[in-house]
Structures are given as C-alpha cells and as structure tokens.
Design a protein around this motif. Structure first.
Motif, PDB file in Angstrom:
ATOM      1  N   HIS A   7     -13.874 -15.777  -1.502  1.00 49.82           N
ATOM      2  CA  HIS A   7     -13.895 -14.807  -0.402  1.00 49.82           C
ATOM      3  C   HIS A   7     -12.585 -14.028  -0.347  1.00 49.82           C
ATOM      4  CE1 HIS A   7     -14.153 -12.857   3.419  1.00 49.82           C
ATOM      5  NE2 HIS A   7     -13.066 -13.501   3.820  1.00 49.82           N
ATOM      6  N   LEU A   8     -11.477 -14.733  -0.452  1.00 48.40           N
ATOM      7  CA  LEU A   8     -10.180 -14.056  -0.371  1.00 48.40           C
ATOM      8  C   LEU A   8      -9.974 -13.108  -1.551  1.00 48.40           C
ATOM      9  CD1 LEU A   8      -7.914 -16.941   0.933  1.00 48.40           C
ATOM     10  CD2 LEU A   8      -8.831 -15.002   2.220  1.00 48.40           C
ATOM     11  N   ASP A   9     -10.358 -13.545  -2.738  1.00 50.35           N
ATOM     12  CA  ASP A   9     -10.215 -12.682  -3.920  1.00 50.35           C
ATOM     13  C   ASP A   9     -11.086 -11.440  -3.812  1.00 50.35           C
ATOM     14  OD1 ASP A   9      -8.400 -14.384  -5.064  1.00 50.35           O
ATOM     15  OD2 ASP A   9      -9.827 -15.299  -6.453  1.00 50.35           O
ATOM     16  N   ASN A  10     -12.325 -11.616  -3.402  1.00 49.47           N
ATOM     17  CA  ASN A  10     -13.249 -10.484  -3.322  1.00 49.47           C
ATOM     18  C   ASN A  10     -13.049  -9.666  -2.058  1.00 49.47           C
ATOM     19  OD1 ASN A  10     -14.447 -11.093  -5.753  1.00 49.47           O
ATOM     20  ND2 ASN A  10     -15.959 -12.428  -4.813  1.00 49.47           N
ATOM     21  N   GLY A  11     -12.739 -10.329  -0.967  1.00 50.05           N
ATOM     22  CA  GLY A  11     -12.592  -9.636   0.305  1.00 50.05           C
ATOM     23  C   GLY A  11     -11.323  -8.823   0.388  1.00 50.05           C
ATOM     24  N   ILE A  12     -10.195  -9.478   0.308  1.00 52.67           N
ATOM     25  CA  ILE A  12      -8.915  -8.805   0.494  1.00 52.67           C
ATOM     26  C   ILE A  12      -8.538  -8.004  -0.741  1.00 52.67           C
ATOM     27  CG2 ILE A  12      -6.448  -9.169   0.840  1.00 52.67           C
ATOM     28  CD1 ILE A  12      -7.220 -11.557   2.580  1.00 52.67           C
ATOM     29  N   CYS A  13      -8.567  -8.635  -1.889  1.00 56.75           N
ATOM     30  CA  CYS A  13      -8.172  -7.920  -3.105  1.00 56.75           C
ATOM     31  C   CYS A  13      -9.155  -6.810  -3.428  1.00 56.75           C
ATOM     32  CB  CYS A  13      -8.036  -8.885  -4.276  1.00 56.75           C
ATOM     33  SG  CYS A  13      -6.684 -10.052  -4.031  1.00 56.75           S
ATOM     34  N   GLY A  14     -10.430  -7.035  -3.146  1.00 56.96           N
ATOM     35  CA  GLY A  14     -11.416  -5.982  -3.346  1.00 56.96           C
ATOM     36  C   GLY A  14     -11.142  -4.799  -2.444  1.00 56.96           C
ATOM     37  N   PHE A  15     -10.744  -5.071  -1.221  1.00 67.03           N
ATOM     38  CA  PHE A  15     -10.400  -4.008  -0.291  1.00 67.03           C
ATOM     39  C   PHE A  15      -9.160  -3.270  -0.772  1.00 67.03           C
ATOM     40  CE2 PHE A  15      -7.781  -2.629   3.309  1.00 67.03           C
ATOM     41  CZ  PHE A  15      -8.616  -1.665   3.836  1.00 67.03           C
ATOM     42  N   LEU A  16      -8.157  -4.012  -1.230  1.00 70.72           N
ATOM     43  CA  LEU A  16      -6.926  -3.377  -1.703  1.00 70.72           C
ATOM     44  C   LEU A  16      -7.196  -2.525  -2.941  1.00 70.72           C
ATOM     45  CD1 LEU A  16      -4.328  -6.246  -1.232  1.00 70.72           C
ATOM     46  CD2 LEU A  16      -4.647  -4.219   0.184  1.00 70.72           C
ATOM     47  N   ALA A  17      -8.047  -3.011  -3.838  1.00 74.01           N
ATOM     48  CA  ALA A  17      -8.380  -2.230  -5.026  1.00 74.01           C
ATOM     49  C   ALA A  17      -9.110  -0.955  -4.635  1.00 74.01           C
ATOM     50  CB  ALA A  17      -9.232  -3.061  -5.980  1.00 74.01           C
ATOM     51  N   LEU A  18     -10.031  -1.060  -3.678  1.00 71.37           N
ATOM     52  CA  LEU A  18     -10.753   0.109  -3.197  1.00 71.37           C
ATOM     53  C   LEU A  18      -9.791   1.093  -2.547  1.00 71.37           C
ATOM     54  CD1 LEU A  18     -13.450   1.548  -2.645  1.00 71.37           C
ATOM     55  CD2 LEU A  18     -13.591   0.241  -0.528  1.00 71.37           C
ATOM     56  N   GLU A  19      -8.856   0.563  -1.754  1.00 70.33           N
ATOM     57  CA  GLU A  19      -7.881   1.419  -1.086  1.00 70.33           C
ATOM     58  C   GLU A  19      -7.001   2.131  -2.120  1.00 70.33           C
ATOM     59  OE1 GLU A  19      -4.411  -0.241   1.166  1.00 70.33           O
ATOM     60  OE2 GLU A  19      -5.574   0.571   2.837  1.00 70.33           O
ATOM     61  N   GLN A  20      -6.556   1.415  -3.149  1.00 73.61           N
ATOM     62  CA  GLN A  20      -5.726   2.028  -4.183  1.00 73.61           C
ATOM     63  C   GLN A  20      -6.506   3.092  -4.946  1.00 73.61           C
ATOM     64  OE1 GLN A  20      -4.433  -1.356  -6.425  1.00 73.61           O
ATOM     65  NE2 GLN A  20      -2.734  -1.793  -5.039  1.00 73.61           N
ATOM     66  N   THR A  21      -7.777   2.832  -5.219  1.00 74.81           N
ATOM     67  CA  THR A  21      -8.616   3.816  -5.897  1.00 74.81           C
ATOM     68  C   THR A  21      -8.774   5.056  -5.037  1.00 74.81           C
ATOM     69  OG1 THR A  21      -9.825   2.045  -6.995  1.00 74.81           O
ATOM     70  CG2 THR A  21     -10.881   4.189  -6.942  1.00 74.81           C
ATOM     71  N   SER A  22      -9.018   4.861  -3.759  1.00 76.17           N
ATOM     72  CA  SER A  22      -9.164   5.992  -2.845  1.00 76.17           C
ATOM     73  C   SER A  22      -7.872   6.787  -2.761  1.00 76.17           C
ATOM     74  CB  SER A  22      -9.550   5.508  -1.446  1.00 76.17           C
ATOM     75  OG  SER A  22     -10.789   4.860  -1.497  1.00 76.17           O
ATOM     76  N   LEU A  23      -6.756   6.099  -2.691  1.00 78.95           N
ATOM     77  CA  LEU A  23      -5.471   6.792  -2.624  1.00 78.95           C
ATOM     78  C   LEU A  23      -5.213   7.557  -3.917  1.00 78.95           C
ATOM     79  CD1 LEU A  23      -3.177   4.168  -0.867  1.00 78.95           C
ATOM     80  CD2 LEU A  23      -4.008   6.327   0.067  1.00 78.95           C
TER      81      LEU A  23
END
Length: 116
Positions: A93-109
């Motif tokens: 959950h932590l790998d997919n939830g938080i890191c997935g969100f951070l990866a999505l945020e970095q991609t969006s940025l």
C-alpha cells in the motif's frame, strides 16, 4: 502480531480495522501524542513552539494517515483471501499509494514544465 512461515509479521486484519476505526480521538490510542509531537519539534529546533491549532492539525493528519494505511492494507489482505494482515500488505500500500502519487505528481509537473 505473529511471525508467519515467510518470516514476516502479521496480525488479524479484522482486529486491525476495528482498532483503527474506534480510536476516534482517544488520546491513549493515538500513535503520535501531543507530547511526542512536541519532542519531535524540539529535536528539529529547540527554540520552535507550535501553535495549538497547528499541533491539532498535525495530530489529525497523522491519525488519518495511519487509519487509511491500516484500512487499505487490510483490504489488500482481504483481496488475497488472507485471514491476517502481513507487513507486505502495508508495504505494498505504501509503495503504490504514496510513491505512486509522487510519481504521478512528478510526471504532471514535468508536463507542466515542458509546456512553459
């Protein structure tokens, strides 16, 4: 909590869900207490003092994070038809939830920066 055959820790996920959902502001059930939060702040900066409202907000954020992590991890355990919550459920959950969100945020940025 117990050790399973693979050597990782596990606990009954229905008990974990019940304890997280019944903590509802009871100070003795909080993982992060007001005094521990103040200790953490003093470790960073001995001269810093948080406003009471800020302390309350940080405590609420910590409680919400823990509750959502426990619930999502229990759902993963339930999905794999387990009777116990395993540390790998929490890690997934932590790998997919938080890191997935951070990866999505970095991609969006990156997309936003690319357009500038």
């Amino acid at each position: 909590m117990s050790q399973n055959a693979s050597g990782s820790s596990s606990t009954n996920y229905s008990n974990a869900q019940n304890s997280s959902s019944t903590s509802g502001g009871n100070n003795e059930n909080q993982v992060l207490t007001r005094s521990r939060l103040q200790d953490l702040v003093r470790e960073v900066d001995p001269n810093e003092q948080l406003d009471e409202e800020v302390e309350e907000l940080l405590l609420q954020i910590a409680d919400d994070f823990i509750e959502s992590t426990v619930n999502a991890s229990c759902q993963l355990a339930k999905h794999r038809q387990a009777t116990a919550l395993d540390v790998t459920d929490v890690q997934m959950h932590l790998d997919n939830g938080i890191c997935g969100f951070l990866a999505l945020e970095q991609t969006s940025l990156g997309r936003i920066k690319g357009r500038l």
